[in-house]
Motif scaffolding. Structure first.
Motif, PDB file in Angstrom:
ATOM      1  N   MET A   1      45.863  46.568  -9.294  1.00 38.56           N
ATOM      2  CA  MET A   1      45.199  47.520  -8.394  1.00 38.56           C
ATOM      3  C   MET A   1      44.950  46.878  -7.027  1.00 38.56           C
ATOM      4  N   LEU A   2      44.413  45.656  -7.034  1.00 38.77           N
ATOM      5  CA  LEU A   2      44.116  44.971  -5.782  1.00 38.77           C
ATOM      6  C   LEU A   2      45.390  44.665  -5.008  1.00 38.77           C
ATOM      7  N   ASN A   3      46.435  44.227  -5.740  1.00 34.60           N
ATOM      8  CA  ASN A   3      47.717  43.936  -5.086  1.00 34.60           C
ATOM      9  C   ASN A   3      48.330  45.195  -4.492  1.00 34.60           C
ATOM     10  N   THR A   4      48.163  46.322  -5.191  1.00 29.76           N
ATOM     11  CA  THR A   4      48.688  47.588  -4.675  1.00 29.76           C
ATOM     12  C   THR A   4      48.008  47.963  -3.366  1.00 29.76           C
ATOM     13  N   LEU A   5      46.699  47.767  -3.323  1.00 27.58           N
ATOM     14  CA  LEU A   5      45.960  48.051  -2.098  1.00 27.58           C
ATOM     15  C   LEU A   5      46.422  47.156  -0.954  1.00 27.58           C
ATOM     16  N   ARG A   6      46.623  45.879  -1.253  1.00 29.43           N
ATOM     17  CA  ARG A   6      47.028  44.938  -0.217  1.00 29.43           C
ATOM     18  C   ARG A   6      48.420  45.240   0.322  1.00 29.43           C
ATOM     19  N   GLN A   7      49.278  45.829  -0.519  1.00 28.54           N
ATOM     20  CA  GLN A   7      50.641  46.127  -0.099  1.00 28.54           C
ATOM     21  C   GLN A   7      50.749  47.452   0.637  1.00 28.54           C
ATOM     22  N   ASN A   8      49.725  48.266   0.556  1.00 26.50           N
ATOM     23  CA  ASN A   8      49.741  49.563   1.238  1.00 26.50           C
ATOM     24  C   ASN A   8      49.443  49.341   2.723  1.00 26.50           C
ATOM     25  N   PRO A   9      50.370  49.651   3.621  1.00 24.16           N
ATOM     26  CA  PRO A   9      50.136  49.391   5.045  1.00 24.16           C
ATOM     27  C   PRO A   9      48.970  50.168   5.620  1.00 24.16           C
ATOM     28  N   TRP A  10      48.669  51.331   5.042  1.00 26.88           N
ATOM     29  CA  TRP A  10      47.569  52.141   5.566  1.00 26.88           C
ATOM     30  C   TRP A  10      46.208  51.552   5.208  1.00 26.88           C
ATOM     31  N   VAL A  11      46.160  50.685   4.199  1.00 27.81           N
ATOM     32  CA  VAL A  11      44.918  49.966   3.909  1.00 27.81           C
ATOM     33  C   VAL A  11      44.601  48.999   5.047  1.00 27.81           C
ATOM     34  N   SER A  12      45.646  48.331   5.549  1.00 24.47           N
ATOM     35  CA  SER A  12      45.453  47.444   6.696  1.00 24.47           C
ATOM     36  C   SER A  12      44.995  48.229   7.919  1.00 24.47           C
ATOM     37  N   VAL A  13      45.568  49.432   8.099  1.00 26.13           N
ATOM     38  CA  VAL A  13      45.157  50.285   9.214  1.00 26.13           C
ATOM     39  C   VAL A  13      43.683  50.662   9.072  1.00 26.13           C
ATOM     40  N   ALA A 395      62.694  44.889  14.685  1.00 27.22           N
ATOM     41  CA  ALA A 395      62.703  44.340  13.352  1.00 27.22           C
ATOM     42  C   ALA A 395      62.003  45.302  12.407  1.00 27.22           C
ATOM     43  N   ALA A 396      62.383  45.302  11.140  1.00 30.28           N
ATOM     44  CA  ALA A 396      61.801  46.222  10.176  1.00 30.28           C
ATOM     45  C   ALA A 396      60.400  45.800   9.800  1.00 30.28           C
ATOM     46  N   PRO A 397      59.416  46.697   9.933  1.00 30.21           N
ATOM     47  CA  PRO A 397      58.050  46.397   9.514  1.00 30.21           C
ATOM     48  C   PRO A 397      57.974  46.264   8.011  1.00 30.21           C
ATOM     49  N   ALA A 398      56.799  45.834   7.528  1.00 36.33           N
ATOM     50  CA  ALA A 398      56.646  45.570   6.107  1.00 36.33           C
ATOM     51  C   ALA A 398      56.625  46.830   5.278  1.00 36.33           C
ATOM     52  N   GLY A 399      56.227  47.933   5.837  1.00 39.91           N
ATOM     53  CA  GLY A 399      56.198  49.161   5.065  1.00 39.91           C
ATOM     54  C   GLY A 399      55.689  50.317   5.874  1.00 39.91           C
ATOM     55  N   GLY A 400      55.476  51.466   5.233  1.00 37.46           N
ATOM     56  CA  GLY A 400      54.960  52.661   5.921  1.00 37.46           C
ATOM     57  C   GLY A 400      56.042  53.635   6.149  1.00 37.46           C
TER      58      GLY A 400
END
Length: 400
Positions: A1-13, A395-400
């Motif tokens: 769950m925590l890793n999923t949150l960290r990988q979601n680019p909108w969480v960083s936003v 360059a390609a961003p990490a996700g989104g």
């Protein structure tokens, strides 16, 4: 769950919004509410205390290119936590400062670190790299953080100041920062490493292009007018008989307008010509400065500040999106850092307005002199858009 949150680019936003709400909400929006208590305790003129915010802006200008270089090379999570720690340490140090000179020195030397590395520069950099589609909208959402800070922090600070001294208020804000910002950074953010540089993707001398400095001027002018009014708002309101409690309301209300400007400009910058958007913003800001110069009651004051906030909200994501489209993504930090450094000259706005007021006896003359910078800014933006009319590969961003 925590890793999923960290990988979601909108969480960083989302975290970027929280981070900016804290740093910008205190270091920028909250400053006006401390001016009067400082004037009363230290028995100094308003122009003396404006040295704090002016100096902080100039230091932010100096360190922004260096911070942009750091963003392009080092783990951004480490930079975020380090800069937040310095910012919170500054709050504690100011709370125990024995004289206004030390307050100014601490504000000038330490607060800018948080405002730059835990503020819009960091937020836009992460959003540009992580979001591939609807990047303009992502910039607008990211920029909401400072508006949230402008909406909430003036009421928080005003409420604290009614119950505590300004010194105790700074200590409470430091505790809030540890609990609500640093701990979420440790939990929600994964390693935030910048993208690798593609061979030959960044041309030599990229960061020295005149268009970058011209774009910085286009950012600086609206910022100078906005902060010049914002940081003098408490003193200006006192001159025209508006209470400090209503000042907090005006600042918080303007943050709502700023949020509208950010989302609108972010959305429109993905769809409309950037020059058209910028020229519209300049026209609205000119109207706002006239309203403020004519202000003799709270109504015009609210309208003028609200329109200024609308424009300032729109300018930031518009320019950030323009950089992400027309400069290589792996150099975004450096380019944005230089643009923000040029915009850092806006820190002269509060001091300029205060000095003109002290010599002329009123703020209207200061507001109209500052508004004269708007036409040159419009011409500069047209020139930059013409010189950088073709988007570059990225360059390609990490996700989104």
């Amino acid at each position: 769950m925590l890793n999923t949150l960290r990988q979601n680019p909108w969480v960083s936003v989302a975290f970027c919004c929280l981070m900016q709400a804290f740093t910008t909400g205190i270091g920028s929006y909250g400053f006006a509410l401390f001016v009067v208590p400082w004037m009363q305790e230290f028995a100094v003129e308003r122009s003396a205390m404006m040295l704090a915010i002016t100096g902080a802006s100039l230091v932010a200008m100096i360190i922004s290119p260096v911070c942009g270089w750091l963003l392009d090379r080092f783990d951004n999570k480490i930079l975020i936590i380090a800069s937040l720690s310095i910012f919170i340490g500054a709050l504690v140090s100011i709370a125990v400062a024995p004289n206004y000179q030390l307050v100014i020195v601490l504000f000038v030397l330490l607060i800018p670190v948080g405002l730059v590395l835990a503020g819009p520069l960091m937020a836009y950099s992460l959003a540009a790299r992580k979001i591939t589609q609807r990047r303009g909208m992502a910039m607008g959402v990211t920029a909401l953080g400072s508006s949230i800070g402008g909406l909430i922090m003036p009421f928080v600070i005003s409420g604290l100041l009614t119950s505590f001294s300004w010194r105790s208020t700074f200590l409470v804000l430091a505790v809030i920062g540890v609990v609500l910002v640093i701990l979420p950074a440790l939990i929600l953010l994964g390693a935030e490493r910048p993208p690798k540089k593609e061979p030959d993707s960044v041309s030599p001398g990229l960061v020295n292009k005149p268009s970058i400095f011209m774009l910085g001027f286009c950012f600086m002018v609206p910022a100078m007018l906005f902060v010049g009014v914002l940081h003098n708002l408490g003193a200006f309101a006192m001159d025209i008989g508006v209470s400090q409690g209503r000042v907090a309301f005006i600042i918080s209300s303007s943050s709502v307008t700023m949020a509208i400007g950010k989302l609108s400009a972010g959305y429109l910058s993905d769809r409309l010509n950037h020059v058209l958007i910028y020229l519209s913003l300049v026209f609205i800001m000119a109207i706002a400065m006239v309203l403020l110069a004519l202000s003799d009651s709270i109504v015009r004051l609210i309208l003028g500040v609200g329109l200024l906030a609308l424009v300032m909200g729109g300018v930031a994501p518009l320019i950030a999106n323009m950089i992400s489209r027309h400069w290589p993504l792996e150099s975004f930090g450096r380019v944005m850092g230089i643009v923000q450094a040029a915009a850092g000259i806006s820190g002269l706005g509060p001091l300029m307005a205060a000095m003109i007021r002290d010599t002329s006896g009123g703020y209207p003359a200061a507001f109209m002199w500052m508004a004269a910078l708007l036409p040159p800014a419009a011409l500069c933006f047209i020139w930059v858009a013409a010189r950088n009319s073709q988007p570059v590969g990225e360059a390609a961003p990490a996700g989104g």
